[in-house]
Scaffold this motif. Structure first.
Motif, PDB file in Angstrom:
ATOM      1  N   VAL A  44       0.843  -1.198   0.000  1.00  0.00           N
ATOM      2  CA  VAL A  44       0.000   0.000   0.000  1.00  0.00           C
ATOM      3  C   VAL A  44       0.879   1.249   0.000  1.00  0.00           C
ATOM      4  N   ASP A 104      -4.179  -3.952   1.214  1.00  0.00           N
ATOM      5  CA  ASP A 104      -4.206  -4.755  -0.008  1.00  0.00           C
ATOM      6  C   ASP A 104      -4.524  -6.209   0.289  1.00  0.00           C
ATOM      7  N   HIS A 157      -9.984  -1.590  -0.202  1.00  0.00           N
ATOM      8  CA  HIS A 157      -9.109  -2.633  -0.744  1.00  0.00           C
ATOM      9  C   HIS A 157      -8.205  -2.037  -1.812  1.00  0.00           C
ATOM     10  N   GLY A 209      -5.411  -1.731  -4.567  1.00  0.00           N
ATOM     11  CA  GLY A 209      -4.968  -2.638  -5.621  1.00  0.00           C
ATOM     12  C   GLY A 209      -6.111  -3.395  -6.263  1.00  0.00           C
TER      13      GLY A 209
END
Length: 145
Positions: free
Chosen positions: A12, A111, A126, A128
């Motif tokens: 992240v 992620d 979330h 990605g």
């Protein structure tokens, strides 16, 4: 009162997979993150540091990261990484915890959807998947103020 925002590090804020893939050699069965300096030397995810600093104006931002229990140095290395990119004082807002559902907050940017993240009582962003990059995160959170 500002809403509390937790942000994961690996995947992240830090480009974990890039370093992992560079060091992983299946024929040697090496655990890349056990190498000294692995976490200290992770590259930042594009625009993550800059945008998170912008979000600190409107949110109570904390770094919430899981430890790599196979590498006891990761606790120190993650702390060093935070100081490098956010300064010494922000290190007080670093939480290293294996189960993120133990913490109370409004948002968690992560992620990974295992090990307590899905039980987090606030809203899980979330990274990605639902949020491909930090500009999408910024746009979404600025609309929540």
């Amino acid at each position: 009162m500002k809403k509390r925002l937790y942000v994961d590090m690996d995947g992240v804020l830090c480009d974990f997979m890039k370093s992992y893939n560079e060091l992983y050699h299946p024929e040697f069965n090496i655990y890349p993150q056990s190498n000294w300096g692995f976490f200290t030397n992770l590259s930042p995810i594009i625009n993550g540091v800059e945008i998170l600093k912008e979000l600190m104006v409107d949110y109570d931002v904390w770094i919430l990261t899981r430890p790599s229990y196979k590498n006891p140095l990761c606790y120190t290395e993650k702390r060093i990484w935070i100081e490098k990119y956010f300064g010494l004082e922000f290190c007080e807002k670093l939480i290293i915890c294996s189960d993120k559902s133990l913490l109370k907050g409004d948002y968690l940017i992560d992620d990974n959807l295992t090990d307590g993240q899905t039980e987090f009582e606030g809203e899980l962003l979330h990274f990605g998947n639902d949020f491909i990059n930090w500009y999408e995160v910024k746009r979404y959170l600025k609309n929540k103020i």
